[in-house]
Enzyme design. Structure first.
Site, PDB file in Angstrom:
ATOM      1  N   TYR A  80     -33.916  57.114  42.595  1.00 23.54           N
ATOM      2  CA  TYR A  80     -33.618  55.866  43.305  1.00 23.54           C
ATOM      3  C   TYR A  80     -34.750  55.530  44.272  1.00 23.54           C
ATOM      4  CZ  TYR A  80     -30.700  52.445  45.809  1.00 23.54           C
ATOM      5  OH  TYR A  80     -30.182  51.297  46.368  1.00 23.54           O
ATOM      6  N   SER A 136     -34.240  52.756  51.045  1.00 22.92           N
ATOM      7  CA  SER A 136     -34.664  53.924  50.278  1.00 22.92           C
ATOM      8  C   SER A 136     -35.953  53.658  49.505  1.00 22.92           C
ATOM      9  CB  SER A 136     -33.560  54.355  49.302  1.00 22.92           C
ATOM     10  OG  SER A 136     -32.424  54.809  50.018  1.00 22.92           O
ATOM     11  N   ASP A 193     -23.599  39.663  34.677  1.00 25.62           N
ATOM     12  CA  ASP A 193     -23.105  41.007  34.955  1.00 25.62           C
ATOM     13  C   ASP A 193     -22.811  41.667  33.618  1.00 25.62           C
ATOM     14  OD1 ASP A 193     -22.005  42.384  37.744  1.00 25.62           O
ATOM     15  OD2 ASP A 193     -21.064  43.225  35.960  1.00 25.62           O
ATOM     16  N   VAL A 195     -28.937  44.277  31.860  1.00 33.11           N
ATOM     17  CA  VAL A 195     -30.278  44.063  32.404  1.00 33.11           C
ATOM     18  C   VAL A 195     -31.293  45.074  31.893  1.00 33.11           C
ATOM     19  CG1 VAL A 195     -29.441  42.906  34.487  1.00 33.11           C
ATOM     20  CG2 VAL A 195     -29.778  45.394  34.506  1.00 33.11           C
ATOM     21  N   THR A 202     -19.804  48.194  49.923  1.00 33.03           N
ATOM     22  CA  THR A 202     -19.678  47.679  48.559  1.00 33.03           C
ATOM     23  C   THR A 202     -18.904  48.706  47.743  1.00 33.03           C
ATOM     24  OG1 THR A 202     -21.637  48.753  47.609  1.00 33.03           O
ATOM     25  CG2 THR A 202     -22.006  46.665  48.766  1.00 33.03           C
ATOM     26  N   ASN A 221     -30.711  41.549  41.573  1.00 27.63           N
ATOM     27  CA  ASN A 221     -29.800  42.367  42.378  1.00 27.63           C
ATOM     28  C   ASN A 221     -29.380  43.665  41.714  1.00 27.63           C
ATOM     29  OD1 ASN A 221     -27.709  42.849  44.522  1.00 27.63           O
ATOM     30  ND2 ASN A 221     -26.323  42.467  42.805  1.00 27.63           N
TER      31      ASN A 221
END
Length: 254
Positions: A147, A136, A30, A57, A182, A83
């Site tokens: 996105y 999406s 992370d 990332v 989330t 992820n």
């Protein structure tokens, strides 16, 4: 042995929790190492079964280092869960270059970088990749062009990798969540007008839970899905099953 990116919260953390319960050794990354280590401590895994790494990332070198660290520590890689992802609202005509680039860097390029680094290891173990896409990526949304484009690319990259690497025994699948509880969706879920529209359109009439997405990830990562590859599995309460046309419901008798 499972690698998971963006594992400090949300779907990534739920996946780590589920897979740890099933006996997996974990390498978690992370951007926020302090938050990741705090959450990872709750998994109560032995020190030799867990790695936590601060990884941006967007940086191919950092992803390659994360994969190499995990392979060196555990001697193998069996599953990669890509992820990481972000969104920036906007239509093409008004979308800033930096917003477009950031969404692509985090949501699409990281999948490519992670898969490329992990594939030599996965070929040796006949392992698999689970990419976290989105509904999406299966259809368009209003005001969400970057996105939509990034997640749509993840869906088709998943198919391409499944075709390319199936002969090596490597499976590649995607999970496509709908609205999920989330931290990233908190603002949306706290807006009653928005949630009313979602609940009208989702046949199960609620948002999904991160644990429910994690269950789909665990299935696709497991030997139970040994003949499943190239699939983009919608986990959305039935939202993508609906055309969007008005729903006819029979009148109830008194």
């Amino acid at each position: 042995m499972v690698l998971i990116t963006a594992a400090a919260s949300g779907i990534g953390l739920a996946a780590a929790t589920r897979l740890s319960r099933e006996g997996a050794r974990l390498a978690l990354s992370d951007l926020r190492l302090d938050a990741l280590e705090a959450r990872a401590a709750e998994l109560a895994l032995p020190r030799d079964q867990l790695i936590c790494s601060a990884t941006d990332v967007r940086d191919v070198r950092q992803i390659e280092a994360f994969v190499a660290q995990a392979a060196g520590a555990f001697g193998r890689i069996d599953v990669l869960v890509n992820n990481a992802g972000i969104g920036r609202r906007g239509q093409v005509a008004g979308l800033a270059d930096e917003d477009w680039r950031q969404v692509m860097d985090v949501t699409l390029d990281s999948v490519f970088y992670g898969a490329r680094a992990a594939l030599p290891h996965l070929t040796r173990t006949r392992g698999n990749i689970v990419n976290i896409a989105s509904i999406s990526g299966l259809a368009g949304d209003g005001g969400n062009a970057a996105y939509n484009a990034a997640k749509g690319a993840v869906v088709n990259l998943t198919r391409a990798m499944a075709v390319d690497h199936g002969p090596d025994g490597v499976r590649v699948n995607a999970v496509c969540p709908g609205l999920t509880v989330t931290p990233l969706t908190r603002k949306m879920r706290e807006t009653p007008a928005v949630m009313d529209q979602f609940e009208e359109r989702i046949p199960l009439a609620r948002a999904g839970e991160a644990d429910e997405i994690a269950a789909a990830i665990a299935f696709l990562a497991s030997d139970e899905a040994s003949y499943v590859t190239g699939v983009s599995l919608a986990v959305d309460g039935g939202l993508t099953a609906w055309t969007g046309q008005p729903v006819w419901r029979p009148k109830r008798s008194a």
